[in-house]
Design a protein around this motif. Structure first.
Motif, short mmCIF file in Angstrom:
data_model
loop_
_atom_site.label_atom_id
_atom_site.label_comp_id
_atom_site.label_asym_id
_atom_site.label_seq_id
_atom_site.Cartn_x
_atom_site.Cartn_y
_atom_site.Cartn_z
N GLU A 10 0.84 -1.21 0.00
CA GLU A 10 0.00 0.00 0.00
C GLU A 10 0.87 1.26 0.00
N HIS A 11 2.02 1.20 0.63
CA HIS A 11 2.94 2.34 0.57
C HIS A 11 3.33 2.66 -0.87
N ARG A 12 3.52 1.64 -1.68
CA ARG A 12 3.90 1.89 -3.07
C ARG A 12 2.78 2.65 -3.80
N VAL A 13 1.53 2.34 -3.50
CA VAL A 13 0.40 3.06 -4.11
C VAL A 13 0.39 4.50 -3.61
N ILE A 14 0.57 4.68 -2.32
CA ILE A 14 0.60 6.03 -1.74
C ILE A 14 1.74 6.85 -2.35
N GLU A 15 2.88 6.22 -2.55
CA GLU A 15 4.02 6.93 -3.15
C GLU A 15 3.71 7.42 -4.56
N ARG A 16 2.86 6.73 -5.27
CA ARG A 16 2.47 7.20 -6.61
C ARG A 16 1.77 8.54 -6.50
N VAL A 17 0.90 8.69 -5.51
CA VAL A 17 0.19 9.96 -5.31
C VAL A 17 1.15 11.03 -4.78
N LEU A 18 2.09 10.64 -3.94
CA LEU A 18 3.09 11.61 -3.48
C LEU A 18 3.88 12.16 -4.67
N GLY A 19 4.26 11.28 -5.59
CA GLY A 19 4.95 11.72 -6.79
C GLY A 19 4.10 12.65 -7.63
N ALA A 20 2.81 12.35 -7.71
CA ALA A 20 1.90 13.21 -8.47
C ALA A 20 1.79 14.59 -7.81
N LEU A 21 1.69 14.61 -6.49
CA LEU A 21 1.63 15.89 -5.77
C LEU A 21 2.91 16.69 -5.98
N GLU A 22 4.05 16.02 -5.91
CA GLU A 22 5.34 16.70 -6.12
C GLU A 22 5.44 17.24 -7.54
N ALA A 23 5.00 16.45 -8.52
CA ALA A 23 5.06 16.90 -9.92
C ALA A 23 4.12 18.08 -10.15
N ALA A 24 2.93 18.02 -9.57
CA ALA A 24 1.98 19.13 -9.73
C ALA A 24 2.54 20.39 -9.08
#
Length: 184
Positions: A10-24
């Motif tokens: 589940e951390h790997r899924v959460i990290e995908r959103v963290l990356g999206a937030l950082e990119a945005a």
């Protein structure tokens, strides 16, 4: 232990959103526009998946089992993780509020959303690192016997519930959509 493997996955899924937030946030810093809905959807993901699914397993099952195994809450890693969960909730409320102000056309709200997105991503990246590399290995060595069987059974029940009602699939798809949108 199966429970910590589920949490790390589940951390790997959460990290995908963290990356999206950082990119945005990076896109906004360079002058690009990001929709308020992007941040609202990210806040929904955080509340429903990171907090509602993931932290629910930690706070409701894993942390009590660690305490039963002799790992103290106060002054120990469990207390730190709980405090960081609360901090993440506070930041997420701020992100949602900033995104709602963006929708209403408030000029400074986009900057606030960008900062809250970056703040949340920074908090969760270091939080996940501590759980994956310190707390979960500690749990794997401390939770044994009947307690391990109980934790495994409860994680299985919660995961089946999340799968049956579509929560896992919905928020994994949302993570993918947020990633795609953040890339521009």
């Amino acid at each position: 232990m199966e429970a910590t493997q589920i949490l790390m996955e589940e951390h790997r899924v959460i990290e995908r959103v963290l990356g999206a937030l950082e990119a945005a946030a990076a896109r906004m810093a360079s002058g690009a526009a990001v929709r308020a809905e992007f941040f609202l959807q990210a806040a929904d993901f955080i509340a429903a998946f990171a907090d509602g699914c993931h932290h629910r397993k930690e706070e409701g099952v894993l942390f009590p089992a660690l305490e039963a195994a002799g790992i103290p809450r106060a002054g120990g890693p469990i207390g730190v993780m709980l405090a960081e969960h609360e901090e993440g909730r506070r930041i997420t409320r701020g992100l949602r509020a900033a995104a709602e102000r963006m929708q209403a056309g408030e000029g400074s709200a986009a900057t606030d959303a960008r900062w809250k997105a970056s703040e949340y991503a920074a908090l969760l990246r270091q939080h996940i690192m501590k759980e994956d590399n310190i707390l979960f290995p500690m749990a794997d060595g401390a939770i044994l016997g009947r307690e391990l069987a109980a934790v495994t059974a409860e994680f299985g029940r919660l995961r089946r519930e999340e799968t049956a009602d579509g929560v896992q699939a919905k928020y994994r798809a949302l993570a993918e959509n947020l990633e795609r949108e953040a890339r521009g």
